[in-house]
Scaffold this motif. Structure first.
Motif, PDB file in Angstrom:
ATOM      1  N   HIS A   5       0.797  -1.224   0.000  1.00 39.50           N
ATOM      2  CA  HIS A   5       0.000   0.000   0.000  1.00 39.50           C
ATOM      3  C   HIS A   5       0.830   1.275   0.000  1.00 39.50           C
ATOM      4  CE1 HIS A   5      -3.351  -2.649   0.615  1.00 39.50           C
ATOM      5  NE2 HIS A   5      -2.730  -3.181   1.648  1.00 39.50           N
ATOM      6  N   THR A   6       2.133   1.167   0.144  1.00 45.31           N
ATOM      7  CA  THR A   6       2.988   2.348   0.178  1.00 45.31           C
ATOM      8  C   THR A   6       4.418   1.967  -0.204  1.00 45.31           C
ATOM      9  OG1 THR A   6       3.620   4.265   1.510  1.00 45.31           O
ATOM     10  CG2 THR A   6       3.557   2.153   2.646  1.00 45.31           C
ATOM     11  N   GLY A   7       5.167   2.938  -0.682  1.00 48.59           N
ATOM     12  CA  GLY A   7       6.554   2.686  -1.052  1.00 48.59           C
ATOM     13  C   GLY A   7       7.251   3.994  -1.368  1.00 48.59           C
ATOM     14  N   PHE A   8       8.458   3.894  -1.914  1.00 47.56           N
ATOM     15  CA  PHE A   8       9.193   5.083  -2.308  1.00 47.56           C
ATOM     16  C   PHE A   8      10.231   4.709  -3.353  1.00 47.56           C
ATOM     17  CE2 PHE A   8      10.904   3.425   1.677  1.00 47.56           C
ATOM     18  CZ  PHE A   8      12.228   3.169   1.343  1.00 47.56           C
ATOM     19  N   PHE A   9      10.565   5.697  -4.181  1.00 45.34           N
ATOM     20  CA  PHE A   9      11.643   5.573  -5.139  1.00 45.34           C
ATOM     21  C   PHE A   9      12.814   6.376  -4.608  1.00 45.34           C
ATOM     22  CE2 PHE A   9       7.970   4.906  -7.979  1.00 45.34           C
ATOM     23  CZ  PHE A   9       8.353   3.699  -8.552  1.00 45.34           C
ATOM     24  N   ASP A  10      14.011   5.782  -4.640  1.00 45.90           N
ATOM     25  CA  ASP A  10      15.231   6.431  -4.183  1.00 45.90           C
ATOM     26  C   ASP A  10      16.200   6.584  -5.343  1.00 45.90           C
ATOM     27  OD1 ASP A  10      14.647   6.684  -1.486  1.00 45.90           O
ATOM     28  OD2 ASP A  10      15.677   4.846  -0.907  1.00 45.90           O
ATOM     29  N   ARG A  11      16.974   7.664  -5.296  1.00 44.93           N
ATOM     30  CA  ARG A  11      18.074   7.858  -6.240  1.00 44.93           C
ATOM     31  C   ARG A  11      19.247   8.439  -5.463  1.00 44.93           C
ATOM     32  NH1 ARG A  11      20.487  11.631  -9.480  1.00 44.93           N
ATOM     33  NH2 ARG A  11      21.190  10.892 -11.505  1.00 44.93           N
ATOM     34  N   ALA A  60      11.310   9.742  -3.138  1.00 47.41           N
ATOM     35  CA  ALA A  60       9.981  10.128  -3.605  1.00 47.41           C
ATOM     36  C   ALA A  60       8.975   9.098  -3.081  1.00 47.41           C
ATOM     37  CB  ALA A  60       9.948  10.199  -5.128  1.00 47.41           C
ATOM     38  N   PRO A  61       8.370   9.368  -1.923  1.00 48.55           N
ATOM     39  CA  PRO A  61       7.412   8.418  -1.347  1.00 48.55           C
ATOM     40  C   PRO A  61       6.066   8.487  -2.056  1.00 48.55           C
ATOM     41  CG  PRO A  61       7.604  10.339   0.062  1.00 48.55           C
ATOM     42  CD  PRO A  61       8.574  10.533  -1.063  1.00 48.55           C
ATOM     43  N   PHE A  62       5.328   7.391  -1.980  1.00 44.74           N
ATOM     44  CA  PHE A  62       4.003   7.360  -2.600  1.00 44.74           C
ATOM     45  C   PHE A  62       3.096   6.393  -1.859  1.00 44.74           C
ATOM     46  CE2 PHE A  62       6.659   4.270  -4.815  1.00 44.74           C
ATOM     47  CZ  PHE A  62       5.893   3.117  -4.745  1.00 44.74           C
ATOM     48  N   ASP A  63       1.792   6.576  -2.058  1.00 43.83           N
ATOM     49  CA  ASP A  63       0.769   5.651  -1.572  1.00 43.83           C
ATOM     50  C   ASP A  63       0.152   4.953  -2.768  1.00 43.83           C
ATOM     51  OD1 ASP A  63       0.930   6.240   1.190  1.00 43.83           O
ATOM     52  OD2 ASP A  63      -0.351   7.993   0.934  1.00 43.83           O
ATOM     53  N   VAL A  64      -0.251   3.716  -2.582  1.00 46.10           N
ATOM     54  CA  VAL A  64      -0.995   2.994  -3.610  1.00 46.10           C
ATOM     55  C   VAL A  64      -2.469   3.324  -3.390  1.00 46.10           C
ATOM     56  CG1 VAL A  64      -1.558   0.729  -4.558  1.00 46.10           C
ATOM     57  CG2 VAL A  64       0.742   1.171  -3.649  1.00 46.10           C
ATOM     58  N   ILE A  65      -3.113   3.875  -4.408  1.00 45.68           N
ATOM     59  CA  ILE A  65      -4.512   4.287  -4.257  1.00 45.68           C
ATOM     60  C   ILE A  65      -5.481   3.334  -4.943  1.00 45.68           C
ATOM     61  CG2 ILE A  65      -3.991   6.706  -3.808  1.00 45.68           C
ATOM     62  CD1 ILE A  65      -4.548   7.300  -6.748  1.00 45.68           C
ATOM     63  N   ALA A 117      -1.156  -0.977 -10.748  1.00 47.84           N
ATOM     64  CA  ALA A 117      -1.516  -0.290  -9.507  1.00 47.84           C
ATOM     65  C   ALA A 117      -1.385   1.223  -9.721  1.00 47.84           C
ATOM     66  CB  ALA A 117      -0.601  -0.729  -8.370  1.00 47.84           C
ATOM     67  N   SER A 118      -2.337   1.971  -9.212  1.00 54.90           N
ATOM     68  CA  SER A 118      -2.270   3.431  -9.275  1.00 54.90           C
ATOM     69  C   SER A 118      -1.588   3.943  -8.017  1.00 54.90           C
ATOM     70  CB  SER A 118      -3.675   4.030  -9.369  1.00 54.90           C
ATOM     71  OG  SER A 118      -4.269   3.684 -10.594  1.00 54.90           O
ATOM     72  N   ILE A 119      -0.653   4.879  -8.214  1.00 51.18           N
ATOM     73  CA  ILE A 119       0.053   5.452  -7.076  1.00 51.18           C
ATOM     74  C   ILE A 119      -0.115   6.966  -7.066  1.00 51.18           C
ATOM     75  CG2 ILE A 119       1.717   3.559  -6.975  1.00 51.18           C
ATOM     76  CD1 ILE A 119       3.796   5.484  -8.208  1.00 51.18           C
ATOM     77  N   GLN A 120       0.023   7.536  -5.870  1.00 51.85           N
ATOM     78  CA  GLN A 120      -0.038   8.986  -5.696  1.00 51.85           C
ATOM     79  C   GLN A 120       1.170   9.403  -4.864  1.00 51.85           C
ATOM     80  OE1 GLN A 120      -3.571  10.454  -3.761  1.00 51.85           O
ATOM     81  NE2 GLN A 120      -3.205  12.526  -4.537  1.00 51.85           N
ATOM     82  N   PHE A 121       1.961  10.319  -5.418  1.00 51.63           N
ATOM     83  CA  PHE A 121       3.180  10.753  -4.743  1.00 51.63           C
ATOM     84  C   PHE A 121       2.882  11.643  -3.549  1.00 51.63           C
ATOM     85  CE2 PHE A 121       4.969   9.508  -8.816  1.00 51.63           C
ATOM     86  CZ  PHE A 121       6.112   8.831  -8.411  1.00 51.63           C
ATOM     87  N   LYS A 122       3.741  11.522  -2.546  1.00 46.38           N
ATOM     88  CA  LYS A 122       3.707  12.377  -1.354  1.00 46.38           C
ATOM     89  C   LYS A 122       4.898  13.340  -1.438  1.00 46.38           C
ATOM     90  CE  LYS A 122       3.587   8.879   1.618  1.00 46.38           C
ATOM     91  NZ  LYS A 122       3.362   8.069   2.821  1.00 46.38           N
ATOM     92  N   THR A 123       5.165  14.077  -0.390  1.00 44.08           N
ATOM     93  CA  THR A 123       6.233  15.071  -0.377  1.00 44.08           C
ATOM     94  C   THR A 123       7.607  14.404  -0.492  1.00 44.08           C
ATOM     95  OG1 THR A 123       4.879  16.508   0.997  1.00 44.08           O
ATOM     96  CG2 THR A 123       7.242  16.971   0.938  1.00 44.08           C
TER      97      THR A 123
END
Length: 135
Positions: free
Chosen positions: A36-42, A56-61, A70-76
């Motif tokens: 239900h949640t994750g993040f991309f790192d660089r 770049a964290p995100f929630d799975v919506i 899966a649709s995701i929505q980015f957080k701060t």
């Protein structure tokens, strides 16, 4: 940690599409994800035992993270610094041990970031690249 005020927060996309594009630009799905949640790192900078990342964290919506659709929505997004333990692992008795054990816990998962304005500028520039990928 340096939180970045950008246009990424609230942006939606499909996980499979963006994952492939981001991997081509050096991002990786962080290992601490769940369905239900994750993040991309660089990695932005790596010197000795210190690594500065943009995250770049995100929630799975809709759906679950192991599904490409899966649709995701980015957080701060934010900048974070990890300080790893370089040296011998005190638990290891072998003379063949290298000076770095990749399985050791970081000494500091949220190390102090000097020159915050520099890293904030770099982070905003990197998020703008990420936003261009989303287009």
């Amino acid at each position: 940690m340096i939180r970045l005020k950008t246009g990424l927060e609230g942006r939606k996309t499909q996980f499979g599409v963006i994952q492939n594009r981001l991997e081509e630009c050096g991002y990786h799905l962080g290992g601490n994800w769940d369905y239900h949640t994750g993040f991309f790192d660089r990695v932005l900078n790596r010197e000795e035992g210190e690594t500065i990342y943009i995250r770049a964290p995100f929630d799975v919506i809709a759906g679950m993270l192991d599904q490409d659709n899966a649709s995701i929505q980015f957080k701060t997004p934010y900048i974070i610094k990890h300080v790893v333990n370089i040296g011998f692992d005190s638990e290891e008795n072998s003379l063949l041990t290298s000076t770095f054990n990749q399985f050791q816990e970081p000494l500091d998962k949220d190390g102090r970031i000097p020159d915050k304005s520099k890293w904030q500028e770099i982070g905003v520039r990197e998020v703008n690249r990420l936003l261009a990928i989303l287009e």
